[in-house]
Structure formats: C-alpha cells, structure tokens
Design an enzyme around this catalytic site. Structure first.
Site, short mmCIF file in Angstrom:
data_model
loop_
_atom_site.label_atom_id
_atom_site.label_comp_id
_atom_site.label_asym_id
_atom_site.label_seq_id
_atom_site.Cartn_x
_atom_site.Cartn_y
_atom_site.Cartn_z
N PRO A 8 -29.10 -28.03 93.80
CA PRO A 8 -29.34 -26.90 92.89
C PRO A 8 -30.81 -26.49 92.82
O PRO A 8 -31.13 -25.31 92.68
CB PRO A 8 -28.84 -27.43 91.55
CG PRO A 8 -27.77 -28.42 91.91
CD PRO A 8 -28.27 -29.07 93.17
N TRP A 41 -24.08 -25.48 97.56
CA TRP A 41 -23.89 -24.59 98.72
C TRP A 41 -23.43 -25.37 99.95
O TRP A 41 -23.86 -25.09 101.07
CB TRP A 41 -25.17 -23.81 99.05
CG TRP A 41 -25.85 -23.20 97.87
CD1 TRP A 41 -27.09 -23.49 97.40
CD2 TRP A 41 -25.32 -22.19 97.00
NE1 TRP A 41 -27.38 -22.74 96.28
CE2 TRP A 41 -26.31 -21.93 96.01
CE3 TRP A 41 -24.12 -21.49 96.94
CZ2 TRP A 41 -26.12 -21.00 95.00
CZ3 TRP A 41 -23.93 -20.56 95.93
CH2 TRP A 41 -24.93 -20.32 94.98
N ILE A 42 -22.55 -26.33 99.76
CA ILE A 42 -22.14 -27.21 100.85
C ILE A 42 -20.95 -26.62 101.60
O ILE A 42 -19.85 -26.47 101.04
CB ILE A 42 -21.81 -28.62 100.33
CG1 ILE A 42 -23.01 -29.17 99.54
CG2 ILE A 42 -21.44 -29.53 101.49
CD1 ILE A 42 -24.33 -29.15 100.28
N GLN A 89 -23.36 2.94 108.95
CA GLN A 89 -23.86 4.31 108.90
C GLN A 89 -23.09 5.22 109.87
O GLN A 89 -22.74 6.35 109.53
CB GLN A 89 -25.35 4.33 109.24
CG GLN A 89 -26.04 5.66 108.96
CD GLN A 89 -26.19 5.90 107.46
OE1 GLN A 89 -26.10 4.98 106.66
NE2 GLN A 89 -26.42 7.16 107.09
N ILE A 90 -22.80 4.72 111.05
CA ILE A 90 -22.04 5.50 112.02
C ILE A 90 -20.63 5.76 111.52
O ILE A 90 -20.06 6.85 111.73
CB ILE A 90 -22.02 4.77 113.39
CG1 ILE A 90 -23.41 4.83 114.03
CG2 ILE A 90 -20.97 5.38 114.32
CD1 ILE A 90 -23.55 4.00 115.30
N GLU A 97 -29.67 -22.45 106.76
CA GLU A 97 -30.43 -23.16 107.80
C GLU A 97 -31.90 -22.75 107.81
O GLU A 97 -32.57 -22.80 108.84
CB GLU A 97 -29.83 -22.93 109.19
CG GLU A 97 -28.38 -23.35 109.32
CD GLU A 97 -28.15 -24.80 108.90
OE1 GLU A 97 -28.93 -25.67 109.31
OE2 GLU A 97 -27.19 -25.05 108.16
N THR A 151 -34.51 -19.95 105.40
CA THR A 151 -34.63 -18.51 105.22
C THR A 151 -35.53 -17.88 106.28
O THR A 151 -36.27 -18.57 106.98
CB THR A 151 -35.21 -18.19 103.83
OG1 THR A 151 -36.55 -18.73 103.77
CG2 THR A 151 -34.37 -18.78 102.72
#
Length: 399
Positions: free
Chosen positions: A127, A171-172, A353-354, A380, A382
């Site tokens: 955390p 976040w595992i 966008q396209i 992995e 930032t």
C-alpha cells in the site's frame, strides 16, 4: 545483423494469432465487462504451452527463448490485453524460482504452472510501497531457539524451521487465483545498506493466515485478477526461501530487467492491435462519398502509428535478444519499456480518434485497447522510474 523472424518464430506467431482469434476475441468483451478471470481460456492456452513458455522443457515448459516469449506476448496483447495478461502472468514469479531456486523448488513449482495445473504470482508492491522497492515492510521472521536453548517436540516442529510472515501486499496480479506467490519480504531489518536485508519466499495461498481481496473498478485489464493480499502470521518452511537470504533486492533487479522487456512487448502488442483495428475501420467507414482511408489526414495518422509501432518492436526485440545472450540490459530494458508503453498509449489514442464516436463505446475493440494501454506505463516501474534508470545508467551511477 538479422532482423527477420525465423521460420519457427513466424509459425509460433501465426499459431498464437489463430488461438487468439478463436478463443479470445469472441469472449473478450464479456470478461472485460464482468471483470472476471478467464479460467477456461487460460486452461486452453496452457494446452498450447503459452503459460510459462520460457520454462525449460525438463520442468514441463516449452523452453522458448525470451525473444520467442516476447513474440507470443505481443501477439496475444494485440487481441485483448486483459485476457492476454491472464495467460502470460500465469507463471509470474516463476522467473525467480528459475533463476535462483533449488532443484526441489523447480520441480515442485515450475512444472504444475507450465502444465496449467497451477497459477503463480509475485507479491512485491505494498500500500505504501510502489516504485521504491527498498521500502517493503512485509516481515518474515525465522523462528529459531534463542540464547542457545534447544526446542523440542511440538515446539521444535512449530518454530524451528519456519518463516513467519506478516504484512500487506497491494496490486498483486493473480492475487485471488494464484496457488502460490513469490513474496518479497524484509528478513533482516538490521542489515547495513538500504538494499540489503530482503528475501524472496514462496507462500502457498492455501496456508492459514493468507487473506486475499479482489480489486475491482480498474480502468483496464479487467479480465486479469488484481488483489490485496494480507499475511497474518503465515508460516512457511525454511525450504521455501528462494536463493540467498537477504539478497533479494539484486535478484529483483534482474527480475525487472526481464519483466520490463515483457511489458515492452505488451505495449507493442497493444499498438499493433490498435493500428490493425484503425486500418480496418478506416477502410470500411465512408464519409463524403469515399472511404476515410482516402483522406490524407487519416493516412498520416496510420503511417505514424505503423512507424512508431515498428520502432518500438525493434527496440523490444533487441532487449529480448540481449536477455537471451545473458547481457546486462538494465538500460535497454528500461528504454524498451518506456518507449513501447508510450507508443501503446499514443497509438491507441489515435485509433480511437480515427473511429470517432464509434471509438468511444465498446462496439469496437479500440475503446478497450485505449483503457488497457495505460497500465503499461505504470506497472513494473512507472515511466518516470524508467527515465531515472536510463539516465543513471548513462551517467554510470549505481543505486
């Protein structure tokens, strides 16, 4: 210098593409919307050797190189990153066992993962600990006799040869579905130096004291399982220690060199899928009496998307090839990860966008690719951390 794929690598790529088209595409939206783990698809992928493809043949794996694995990862992610991550992460954490584990650990843990019988995970982040791995606070204490006293009977069995783990991981990946986790713990709080005193320990998730809670509401990769994992006096035997005690930080740095290359391949795959979808849509969509692919503005977008994807691919493949050669690729891995993840986000943005308004809803895959792309700039390490590493390596500085 050879830039082309071998016949075998091209065959692997084509087989993975067929698998993805048949098994992933039809259910991708369902698993994303419902945020559920694709057990059935992962099982089918295991039959093809796609769960832990780098695991050696002697341990039940396909024995593919890191470059082969990057090709597989790219192709899977070009169809659906959420399900693709569930497949390629089924062996997450096994890299540590392969590189530093005992023969007994390799036999007990690698083969079931390679055969699709078990799912693994790596428990590193906490955390309050993300980019700063050296701030891990999950503790593992070795219960030994104190002051020369001898333990006997039940007490010896309980405390003599066990690690007792306490802490919370966040976040595992595979947190609620993994059969075992390779957990980064602090094992020597008195160790000198910021990067000493950490160890990796294998923890089977069915042990008393392991509690997991699935994290929902993610922006993307919703099919992939993400969880909070709490260890409350979890006892594991001494033989579950991976590698040298208190030396896990440097083990992790080698681990990150490999996994960052893998994330680069994920980014290339997302960019490839977004480009493919945008090209198909541009050729089908008509405005002002002609296909929008006839407009120069669209052509320039497509050209830039394809060029940047190819550049990211070459950088990623170079990193993967260097891993296979056993070279130091810390800078190269960070370069590949940073650039490919940036390309993934930018190319997915252009694909939406396209598509125009059609790209803003989930009728087309670019909406999902756009959401999924962002995570490649976060996990992995930032984007900012990757740039720090690249600069540090350029300047010849250590940790």
């Amino acid at each position: 210098m050879e830039f082309g794929l071998t016949d075998e690598q091209a065959q692997i790529r084509d087989e993975v593409a067929r698998f993805a088209e048949n098994e992933i595409v039809p259910v991708a939206e369902e698993y994303d919307t419902e945020e559920k783990y694709p057990h059935d698809v992962v099982d089918k992928a295991a039959e093809m050797g796609l769960t832990g493809p780098y695991i050696p043949i002697e341990y039940g794996g396909a024995g593919y190189s890191i470059l082969d694995t990057a090709i597989i990862t790219e192709e899977l992610f070009s169809y659906d990153p959420g399900i693709a991550l569930s497949i390629v992460s089924a062996s997450f954490g096994c890299e540590a066992i392969m590189n530093f584990g005992t023969e007994d650990q390799k036999e007990r843990f690698l083969e079931p993962v390679a055969l699709g019988e078990k799912v693994s995970g790596a428990a590193i982040s906490e955390p309050d600990t993300g980019s700063d791995v050296s701030s891990v606070s999950t503790r593992a204490e070795k219960r030994e006799a104190q002051d020369g006293a001898e333990l006997s009977g039940a007490a010896a069995e309980k405390d003599g040869d066990e690690w007792v783990i306490n802490g919370t991981k966040m976040w595992i990946t595979n947190g609620t579905v993994a059969d075992f986790l390779v957990v980064l713990c602090e094992t020597n709080p008195d160790a000198e130096g910021r990067y000493n005193g950490f160890s990796q320990i294998i923890v089977e998730t069915d042990r008393d004291g392991v509690n997991t809670e699935k994290i929902t509401g993610k922006l993307g990769i919703r099919a992939s399982d993400t969880a909070e994992v709490v260890f409350d006096d979890v006892r594991v035997p001494e033989e579950n220690l991976v590698g040298t005690r208190d030396a896990a930080f440097m083990q992790q740095m080698q681990f990150f060199d490999e996994t960052r290359t893998a994330v680069a391949a994920q980014g290339v795959g997302i960019a490839k899928g977004a480009t493919r979808a945008a090209l198909e849509y541009a050729q089908d969509r008509e405005q002002f009496g002609q296909s929008i692919s006839e407009f120069q503005a669209i052509q320039h977008k497509l050209a830039d998307m394809e060029t940047r994807t190819e550049a990211a691919r070459n950088l990623t493949y170079k990193a993967a090839w260097n891993v296979d050669q056993g070279k130091d690729i810390t800078k190269l891995a960070s370069m590949a990860k940073e650039y490919a993840s940036r390309v993934a986000v930018d190319v997915a943005d252009e694909a939406v966008q396209i598509h125009g308004g059609a790209g803003y809803v989930n009728d087309f895959p670019v909406e999902r690719l756009y959401r999924d792309a962002k995570i490649t700039q976060i996990y992995e390490g930032t984007t900012e951390i990757q740039k720090n590493i690249i600069a540090r390596e350029m300047l010849g500085k250590g940790f």
